[in-house]
Design an enzyme around this catalytic site. Structure first.
Site, PDB file in Angstrom:
ATOM      1  N   ARG A 252      41.990  89.199  54.498  1.00  0.00           N
ATOM      2  CA  ARG A 252      42.296  87.772  54.421  1.00  0.00           C
ATOM      3  C   ARG A 252      42.702  87.448  52.988  1.00  0.00           C
ATOM      4  O   ARG A 252      42.170  88.016  52.030  1.00  0.00           O
ATOM      5  CB  ARG A 252      41.084  86.931  54.829  1.00  0.00           C
ATOM      6  CG  ARG A 252      40.735  87.051  56.309  1.00  0.00           C
ATOM      7  CD  ARG A 252      41.774  86.354  57.172  1.00  0.00           C
ATOM      8  NE  ARG A 252      41.509  86.502  58.598  1.00  0.00           N
ATOM      9  CZ  ARG A 252      42.077  87.439  59.368  1.00  0.00           C
ATOM     10  NH1 ARG A 252      42.898  88.317  58.832  1.00  0.00           N
ATOM     11  NH2 ARG A 252      41.805  87.494  60.655  1.00  0.00           N
ATOM     12  N   HIS A 300      52.312  88.920  56.354  1.00  0.00           N
ATOM     13  CA  HIS A 300      51.173  88.849  57.291  1.00  0.00           C
ATOM     14  C   HIS A 300      51.586  89.401  58.651  1.00  0.00           C
ATOM     15  O   HIS A 300      51.447  88.754  59.687  1.00  0.00           O
ATOM     16  CB  HIS A 300      50.666  87.412  57.438  1.00  0.00           C
ATOM     17  CG  HIS A 300      49.241  87.346  57.919  1.00  0.00           C
ATOM     18  ND1 HIS A 300      48.380  86.332  57.588  1.00  0.00           N
ATOM     19  CD2 HIS A 300      48.525  88.176  58.740  1.00  0.00           C
ATOM     20  CE1 HIS A 300      47.204  86.528  58.147  1.00  0.00           C
ATOM     21  NE2 HIS A 300      47.272  87.641  58.863  1.00  0.00           N
TER      22      HIS A 300
END
Length: 337
Positions: A252, A300
């Site tokens: 993350r 991502h």
């Protein structure tokens, strides 16, 4: 006659069981909570793979009390408030930190994440590519190509390269197994130090984190985001790693202190970094990561749950609730994953 009656009764019972198994599932009204551009793709996927679950955006639902299922990704603070009868909430991916952050998330409704094997395999392939990139220094070959320079490089066996993995969940397990199969020396850090793939060395606790960092020529982050892991990739951790080590960050964005990474790269303490997740996404076009010659940026995109997979796992979980079973990928809210 008694045997005949027993046979007939058995046949009737088997027929009833078969009919029950093949009966259409009861209709479920679901709501999509999150960015419409992201969530819209799930309408068609559920219509095809779980047609009994009807998904709609909040503004299209006439009776909020009829909604028993929510599919969510980064919902806002009031997203869950209009829906008092939810039985299940599902993420569209493995991450749930954005859902847990919603102030209106009901405390008594099961929350699940997507955790199929296909997602782990996709992540393992992505991370393996980056491990090879740093191990074999493929960036040097590209630089040599740009200047038309022919140079062969010395080789190192995979068994001589120590790889550290932060996180031992399904994703971490798939990555560790892939790297072990290629012969890498793999160490894995987890909260418990248990459930490790055969052949991997386990570490846990604060001391274990320091020990793993000290042995990791390539460090991979696959942790969930919790108060304990926020900012875990920082100057102190980088200083504990071997000089010239590399970072592969697919956890993350908030795990990383960005200024600390840039300083470690510029000083030579780290030789390179592969970054797939960021504190602000999309990554601003003016960000230093885009143009740093030691950083590989991806948007991502390491792995994804397909909309079909999400529909199938949600349908299975809802069917399980009907017979008193908990979702297989139920989130531990105290742990944060």
């Amino acid at each position: 006659m008694k045997a005949v009656m027993q046979t007939m009764a058995s046949d009737v019972s088997e027929t009833a069981a078969s009919q029950a198994a093949n009966a259409p599932a009861a209709p479920v009204q679901g709501v999509l909570l999150g960015d419409p551009e992201i969530m819209a793709t799930y309408v068609d996927a559920f219509a095809k793979h779980a047609p009994h679950i009807r998904l709609a955006f909040p503004e299209a639902i006439e009776d909020p009390a009829s909604v028993t299922f929510a599919l969510a990704w980064d919902p806002d603070d009031t997203a869950f408030t209009p829906f008092p009868n939810l039985r299940l909430i599902s993420s569209i991916a493995a991450g749930v930190n954005g859902i847990l952050a919603s102030a209106s998330l009901p405390a008594d409704v099961p929350l699940m994440r997507i955790a199929g094997t296909a997602q782990g395999q996709m992540m393992a392939g992505f991370v393996t590519w980056h491990v090879l990139w740093h191990h074999r220094r493929f960036g040097d070959y590209l630089a040599n190509q740009r200047r038309t320079h022919w140079e062969r490089r010395p080789k190192r066996d995979a068994r001589d390269v120590r790889v550290g993995l932060l996180g031992a969940g399904k994703m971490g397990g798939a990555v560790a197994q892939a790297l072990l199969a290629l012969g890498y020396d793999v160490g894995v850090y987890s909260r418990s130090g248990r459930n490790l793939p055969d052949g991997a060395e386990g570490f846990h606790g604060e001391e274990g984190l320091s020990q793993l960092a000290a042995r990791s020529e390539i460090l991979i982050t696959l942790l969930p985001l919790t108060p304990e892991t926020r900012g875990i990739l920082n100057a102190d951790l980088f200083a504990r790693m071997p000089s010239g080590a590399a970072l592969i960050h697919v956890g993350r964005g908030e795990h990383l202190i960005e200024a600390d990474l840039l300083a470690a790269l510029d000083s030579g303490q780290l030789s390179g970094a592969s970054l797939d997740v960021f504190a602000v996404e999309p990554l601003p076009s003016t960000h230093a990561f885009w143009t740093h010659d030691k950083i590989v940026v991806t948007p991502h995109d390491a792995c994804d749950s397909t909309p079909a997979q999400v529909a199938q796992e949600a349908a299975t979980a809802l069917a399980g609730l009907d017979v008193g079973e908990r979702p297989a990928s139920l989130v531990d809210r105290d742990a944060g994953y």
